[in-house]
Design an enzyme around this catalytic site. Structure first.
Site, short mmCIF file in Angstrom:
data_model
loop_
_atom_site.label_atom_id
_atom_site.label_comp_id
_atom_site.label_asym_id
_atom_site.label_seq_id
_atom_site.Cartn_x
_atom_site.Cartn_y
_atom_site.Cartn_z
N ASN A 141 2.25 1.26 4.47
CA ASN A 141 2.67 0.15 4.91
C ASN A 141 2.43 -0.07 6.60
O ASN A 141 2.94 -0.42 7.29
CB ASN A 141 4.10 -0.32 4.62
CG ASN A 141 4.52 -1.80 5.11
OD1 ASN A 141 5.67 -2.06 5.35
ND2 ASN A 141 3.41 -2.80 5.20
N ASP A 157 -8.14 3.70 1.57
CA ASP A 157 -7.30 4.08 2.17
C ASP A 157 -8.07 4.81 3.63
O ASP A 157 -8.64 5.88 3.60
CB ASP A 157 -6.30 5.42 1.76
CG ASP A 157 -5.32 5.74 2.76
OD1 ASP A 157 -5.24 5.33 3.73
OD2 ASP A 157 -4.28 6.61 2.11
N CYS A 215 -1.36 0.48 7.30
CA CYS A 215 -2.62 0.30 7.52
C CYS A 215 -3.13 -0.97 6.74
O CYS A 215 -3.38 -2.14 7.11
CB CYS A 215 -3.53 1.46 7.09
SG CYS A 215 -3.34 2.85 8.25
N ARG A 216 -3.19 -0.69 5.27
CA ARG A 216 -4.11 -1.71 4.60
C ARG A 216 -2.98 -2.73 4.19
O ARG A 216 -3.50 -4.06 4.60
CB ARG A 216 -4.35 -0.95 3.02
CG ARG A 216 -5.31 -0.15 3.17
CD ARG A 216 -5.44 0.71 2.01
NE ARG A 216 -4.59 1.65 1.73
CZ ARG A 216 -4.33 2.39 0.67
NH1 ARG A 216 -4.98 2.32 -0.42
NH2 ARG A 216 -3.03 2.99 0.61
N SER A 217 -1.73 -2.69 3.96
CA SER A 217 -0.99 -4.04 3.59
C SER A 217 -0.52 -4.80 4.80
O SER A 217 -0.69 -5.85 4.70
CB SER A 217 0.15 -3.49 2.80
OG SER A 217 1.11 -2.63 3.28
N CYS A 247 0.94 -1.09 -0.11
CA CYS A 247 0.01 -0.07 -0.01
C CYS A 247 0.95 1.24 -0.02
O CYS A 247 2.13 1.03 -0.55
CB CYS A 247 -1.04 -0.10 1.35
SG CYS A 247 -0.37 0.13 2.73
P1 4NP Z 1 -1.78 2.62 4.25
O1 4NP Z 1 -2.45 4.02 4.74
O2 4NP Z 1 -1.14 3.04 2.92
O3 4NP Z 1 -2.96 1.94 4.22
O4 4NP Z 1 -0.59 2.14 5.20
C1 4NP Z 1 -1.46 5.24 4.87
C2 4NP Z 1 -0.60 5.51 5.81
C3 4NP Z 1 -0.12 6.68 6.02
C4 4NP Z 1 -0.28 7.60 5.26
C5 4NP Z 1 -1.30 7.24 4.13
C6 4NP Z 1 -1.68 6.14 4.13
N1 4NP Z 1 0.25 8.99 5.40
O5 4NP Z 1 -0.13 9.87 4.48
O6 4NP Z 1 1.19 8.93 6.23
#
Ligand code: 4NP
Length: 153
Positions: free
Chosen positions: A11, A124, A13-15, A8
């Site tokens: 790294n 997200d 939340c989703r992944s 994602c």
């Molecule tokens: P992820 O979510 O891609 O599912 O891990 C996010 C985590 C952090 C951020 C964006 C999306 N960020 O902007 O810091």
């Protein structure tokens, strides 16, 4: 042995949710020694960090332990090292396709496992409320069940 990498943006939340859920599905099926599993982010902001505590808490409610996971950034070599590489959304896919040029394996959109051809994305959840984390876990469970069937069959 086959190998799976979930990717994602951050790294955190989703992944990690997909990573932890797939480890649990494999363990429940007695297959954890058969598949190497990892996750990564296209971005570098959270390298070395544990998963977002909201995702860790929501996953724990479903018996999924995300505490051991730490964020890392995806590398070009990952597309040689991992047989199956999944992008959580279209932006992740595009960023990864640039890294994967000339590599053995190419990234695929994760939800094509359950909604083929529909270009659906895992939303997200980072800037939203608690329901977003539940939605991610629901999608991950469905996609990983399909992935497990595909790997087994
Ligand atoms: P992820 O979510 O891609 O599912 O891990 C996010 C985590 C952090 C951020 C964006 C999306 N960020 O902007 O810091």
């Amino acid at each position: 042995m086959t190998s799976v990498l979930f990717v994602c943006l951050g790294n955190i939340c989703r992944s990690p949710a997909a990573h932890g859920n797939f480890l649990k599905l494999l363990a429940d099926a007695g297959l954890n020694s058969q598949v190497r599993v990892d996750s990564a982010g296209t971005g570098d902001w959270h390298i070395g960090a544990p998963p977002d505590e909201r995702m860790t808490a929501a996953a724990a409610e479903r018996g999924i332990d995300l505490n051991p996971l730490r964020a890392r950034q995806v590398t070009p070599g990952d597309f040689d090292d991992f047989e199956h590489v999944f992008a959580m959304d279209a932006r992740n896919l595009e960023d990864m396709q640039a890294l994967a040029v000339g590599r053995a394996n190419q990234p695929r959109l994760y939800l094509d496992l359950v909604f083929p051809g529909q270009r659906r994305e895992v939303p997200d959840p980072y800037f939203g409320g608690a329901q977003g984390f539940e939605e991610v876990l629901d999608l991950v469970e469905a996609a990983n069940q399909a992935l497990l069937r595909q790997i087994l069959g």
